[in-house]
Design an enzyme around this catalytic site. Structure first.
Site, PDB file in Angstrom:
ATOM      1  N   ASN A 103      -2.024  -0.385   0.550  1.00  0.00           N
ATOM      2  CA  ASN A 103      -1.287  -0.350   1.820  1.00  0.00           C
ATOM      3  C   ASN A 103      -1.237   1.076   2.341  1.00  0.00           C
ATOM      4  O   ASN A 103      -1.241   2.021   1.561  1.00  0.00           O
ATOM      5  CB  ASN A 103       0.154  -0.828   1.598  1.00  0.00           C
ATOM      6  CG  ASN A 103       0.258  -2.335   1.702  1.00  0.00           C
ATOM      7  OD1 ASN A 103      -0.702  -3.013   2.046  1.00  0.00           O
ATOM      8  ND2 ASN A 103       1.431  -2.845   1.393  1.00  0.00           N
ATOM      9  N   ASN A 140      12.739  -9.707   3.545  1.00  0.00           N
ATOM     10  CA  ASN A 140      12.041  -9.585   4.834  1.00  0.00           C
ATOM     11  C   ASN A 140      12.686 -10.482   5.893  1.00  0.00           C
ATOM     12  O   ASN A 140      12.857 -10.086   7.044  1.00  0.00           O
ATOM     13  CB  ASN A 140      10.565  -9.981   4.684  1.00  0.00           C
ATOM     14  CG  ASN A 140       9.780  -8.978   3.846  1.00  0.00           C
ATOM     15  OD1 ASN A 140      10.321  -7.953   3.433  1.00  0.00           O
ATOM     16  ND2 ASN A 140       8.524  -9.276   3.597  1.00  0.00           N
ATOM     17  N   ALA A 187       0.214 -10.431  -5.788  1.00  0.00           N
ATOM     18  CA  ALA A 187       0.032 -10.307  -7.238  1.00  0.00           C
ATOM     19  C   ALA A 187       1.250  -9.618  -7.831  1.00  0.00           C
ATOM     20  O   ALA A 187       1.815  -8.707  -7.229  1.00  0.00           O
ATOM     21  CB  ALA A 187      -1.220  -9.492  -7.535  1.00  0.00           C
ATOM     22  N   LYS A 225      -2.013  -3.641  10.249  1.00  0.00           N
ATOM     23  CA  LYS A 225      -1.223  -3.805   9.022  1.00  0.00           C
ATOM     24  C   LYS A 225      -0.162  -2.706   8.956  1.00  0.00           C
ATOM     25  O   LYS A 225       0.987  -2.952   8.586  1.00  0.00           O
ATOM     26  CB  LYS A 225      -2.179  -3.724   7.812  1.00  0.00           C
ATOM     27  CG  LYS A 225      -1.538  -3.847   6.446  1.00  0.00           C
ATOM     28  CD  LYS A 225      -1.484  -5.274   5.978  1.00  0.00           C
ATOM     29  CE  LYS A 225      -0.693  -5.475   4.700  1.00  0.00           C
ATOM     30  NZ  LYS A 225      -1.431  -5.268   3.475  1.00  0.00           N
ATOM     31  N   GLY A 233      -6.974   1.857 -11.625  1.00  0.00           N
ATOM     32  CA  GLY A 233      -5.584   1.460 -11.361  1.00  0.00           C
ATOM     33  C   GLY A 233      -5.377  -0.032 -11.528  1.00  0.00           C
ATOM     34  O   GLY A 233      -5.078  -0.736 -10.566  1.00  0.00           O
TER      35      GLY A 233
HETATM   36  N1  NAP Z   1       1.058  -6.514  -5.366  1.00  0.00           N
HETATM   37  C1  NAP Z   1       0.750  -7.106  -4.228  1.00  0.00           C
HETATM   38  O1  NAP Z   1       0.980  -8.308  -4.059  1.00  0.00           O
HETATM   39  C2  NAP Z   1       0.076  -6.338  -3.112  1.00  0.00           C
HETATM   40  C3  NAP Z   1      -0.446  -7.051  -2.036  1.00  0.00           C
HETATM   41  C4  NAP Z   1      -1.107  -6.375  -1.020  1.00  0.00           C
HETATM   42  C5  NAP Z   1      -1.229  -4.991  -1.087  1.00  0.00           C
HETATM   43  N2  NAP Z   1      -0.688  -4.318  -2.134  1.00  0.00           N
HETATM   44  C6  NAP Z   1      -0.884  -2.869  -2.171  1.00  0.00           C
HETATM   45  O2  NAP Z   1      -1.854  -2.598  -3.165  1.00  0.00           O
HETATM   46  C7  NAP Z   1      -1.594  -1.336  -3.770  1.00  0.00           C
HETATM   47  C8  NAP Z   1      -1.428  -1.533  -5.279  1.00  0.00           C
HETATM   48  O3  NAP Z   1      -0.263  -2.320  -5.462  1.00  0.00           O
HETATM   49  P1  NAP Z   1       0.115  -2.974  -6.862  1.00  0.00           P
HETATM   50  O4  NAP Z   1       1.185  -3.944  -6.587  1.00  0.00           O
HETATM   51  O5  NAP Z   1      -1.098  -3.398  -7.581  1.00  0.00           O
HETATM   52  O6  NAP Z   1       0.746  -1.694  -7.600  1.00  0.00           O
HETATM   53  P2  NAP Z   1       0.871  -1.443  -9.160  1.00  0.00           P
HETATM   54  O7  NAP Z   1       1.040  -2.732  -9.884  1.00  0.00           O
HETATM   55  O8  NAP Z   1       1.880  -0.361  -9.350  1.00  0.00           O
HETATM   56  O9  NAP Z   1      -0.583  -0.879  -9.534  1.00  0.00           O
HETATM   57  C9  NAP Z   1      -0.959   0.445  -9.376  1.00  0.00           C
HETATM   58  C10 NAP Z   1      -1.609   0.846 -10.689  1.00  0.00           C
HETATM   59  O10 NAP Z   1      -2.178   2.129 -10.552  1.00  0.00           O
HETATM   60  C11 NAP Z   1      -2.001   2.786 -11.783  1.00  0.00           C
HETATM   61  N3  NAP Z   1      -2.189   4.227 -11.614  1.00  0.00           N
HETATM   62  C12 NAP Z   1      -1.401   5.125 -10.976  1.00  0.00           C
HETATM   63  N4  NAP Z   1      -1.933   6.360 -11.058  1.00  0.00           N
HETATM   64  C13 NAP Z   1      -3.069   6.241 -11.763  1.00  0.00           C
HETATM   65  C14 NAP Z   1      -4.064   7.162 -12.200  1.00  0.00           C
HETATM   66  N5  NAP Z   1      -3.983   8.458 -11.933  1.00  0.00           N
HETATM   67  N6  NAP Z   1      -5.119   6.679 -12.906  1.00  0.00           N
HETATM   68  C15 NAP Z   1      -5.215   5.372 -13.191  1.00  0.00           C
HETATM   69  N7  NAP Z   1      -4.312   4.451 -12.838  1.00  0.00           N
HETATM   70  C16 NAP Z   1      -3.245   4.888 -12.131  1.00  0.00           C
HETATM   71  C17 NAP Z   1      -0.607   2.404 -12.190  1.00  0.00           C
HETATM   72  O11 NAP Z   1      -0.443   2.683 -13.554  1.00  0.00           O
HETATM   73  P3  NAP Z   1       0.946   2.534 -14.343  1.00  0.00           P
HETATM   74  O12 NAP Z   1       0.966   1.083 -14.723  1.00  0.00           O
HETATM   75  O13 NAP Z   1       0.766   3.471 -15.484  1.00  0.00           O
HETATM   76  O14 NAP Z   1       2.029   2.919 -13.386  1.00  0.00           O
HETATM   77  C18 NAP Z   1      -0.623   0.917 -11.866  1.00  0.00           C
HETATM   78  O15 NAP Z   1      -1.146   0.169 -12.946  1.00  0.00           O
HETATM   79  C19 NAP Z   1      -0.344  -0.803  -3.070  1.00  0.00           C
HETATM   80  O16 NAP Z   1      -0.737  -0.009  -1.986  1.00  0.00           O
HETATM   81  C20 NAP Z   1       0.330  -2.050  -2.561  1.00  0.00           C
HETATM   82  O17 NAP Z   1       1.181  -1.777  -1.461  1.00  0.00           O
HETATM   83  C21 NAP Z   1      -0.052  -4.952  -3.154  1.00  0.00           C
END
Ligand code: NAP
Length: 296
Positions: free
Chosen positions: A94, A193, A120, A175, A7
């Site tokens: 999360n 927020n 990110a 969290k 992912g």
């Molecule tokens: N971003 C932040 O700043 C942040 C900070 C702290 C915590 N978080 C948490 O971290 C987690 C990830 O967040 P994110 O912002 O990185 O989300 P994101 O950018 O949507 O990343 C998730 C990735 O997973 C991929 N994915 C979904 N199903 C999949 C599968 N079956 N096989 C392979 N890849 C798959 C998605 O692909 P597609 O691109 O094809 O949709 C996407 O690239 C979440 O729980 C979020 O709440 C995020």
């Protein structure tokens, strides 16, 4: 180490890039078809990593799972046969509830849970912006996972600051409490927020916290309503100009992580016989919004 990141979205790409730059052999598993994908963090040099490479997965020492909570079980089920029983699995997302699912799916693998406050943002298919410096806590979920404290060093060397937390579930509950208070309200009202500090949200936040603290205590996590309230208002202030992930998911009509945030809370409340009218109403509201897209 041989590391696969499942992912490579915003968080996954940040970690894949950082672990690669720290000298590990890193590849990714994604929904994209190409055998290699480019990765870039901010303006640093672009790197290219293997994508969906079966041998890399079979030989992985560590699998870092950074898909969102609702996708964790499905993403791992599809590659389960290829994961060696010694491969360390780290879930970083999360919400809560996936560890229970994955410990059934991969009962023999060391399972670790991580929570990060790094920010990110994906600016393009290859570039990720590291929008906020944060820290990461990691800890073991099962017996073999608890013996993998060395992973802290591996991660810390790649993207500081990382700490081992032998009570990782407590950290995840704290969290979750913050997410229960901030995410549904900001998503329903489509606000920043910081707007939650306005007086007309105080009653709702107070009610959410009262219910969450009861469930946390029943789960063995010691916390008072006052402590939770202070932490939540601190986060509201510190992230005043940010949108929560749920606000963004609802805005873009994407499935939110509500089942693994408020939904997990409600599940645990029911097990303990604790009444949660405020959180239940917020859960239903988010579900109704998500359902409305299907009928549009
Ligand atoms: N971003 C932040 O700043 C942040 C900070 C702290 C915590 N978080 C948490 O971290 C987690 C990830 O967040 P994110 O912002 O990185 O989300 P994101 O950018 O949507 O990343 C998730 C990735 O997973 C991929 N994915 C979904 N199903 C999949 C599968 N079956 N096989 C392979 N890849 C798959 C998605 O692909 P597609 O691109 O094809 O949709 C996407 O690239 C979440 O729980 C979020 O709440 C995020």
């Amino acid at each position: 180490m041989n590391i696969v990141v499942l992912g490579p979205g915003a968080v996954g790409s940040l970690w894949a890039y950082s672990l690669h730059q720290a000298g590990h052999s890193v590849s990714v598993y994604s929904r994209r078809q190409s055998p290699f994908i480019p990765l870039q963090v901010d303006q640093h040099p672009i790197i290219s990593v293997q994508n969906n490479h079966l041998d890399s997965l079979r030989n992985a020492d560590l699998l870092l799972v950074t898909v969102k909570a609702p996708q964790v079980a499905q993403a791992l089920t599809s590659i389960k046969q290829e994961i060696d029983a010694d491969c360390i699995v780290v879930l970083m997302h999360n919400g809560m509830g996936t560890a229970e699912q994955i410990s059934q799916l991969l009962p023999n693998n060391p399972l670790l849970l991580a929570t990060t406050t790094h920010g990110a943002l994906r600016s393009s298919s290859e570039q990720v912006l590291h929008t906020g410096l944060g820290s990461t806590q990691i800890g073991g979920y099962n017996q073999t996972g608890m013996q993998c404290q060395f992973v802290t060093e591996v991660f810390h060397h790649a993207l500081a600051h990382v700490e081992w937390n032998s009570q990782i579930l407590n950290a995840l509950w704290n969290k979750l409490a913050i997410n229960c208070a901030i995410n549904p309200l900001t998503a329903i009202h489509q606000i920043y927020n910081g707007q939650l500090a306005e007086p007309h949200y105080a009653e709702a936040i107070h009610a959410i916290i009262g219910e969450v603290s009861q469930v946390m205590n029943a789960e063995g996590v010691e916390v008072t309503e006052q402590q939770l309230e202070a932490r939540i208002y601190h986060v509201i202030e510190a992230t005043a100009k940010n949108h929560s992930s749920m606000q963004q998911d609802i805005f873009h009509q994407r499935q939110s992580e509500i089942d693994f945030i408020t939904g997990y809370l409600l599940q645990k409340a029911q097990q303990h016989g604790i009444s949660t009218p405020t959180n239940s109403a917020l859960f239903k509201h988010i579900k109704q919004i998500e359902q409305s897209w299907i009928h549009e």
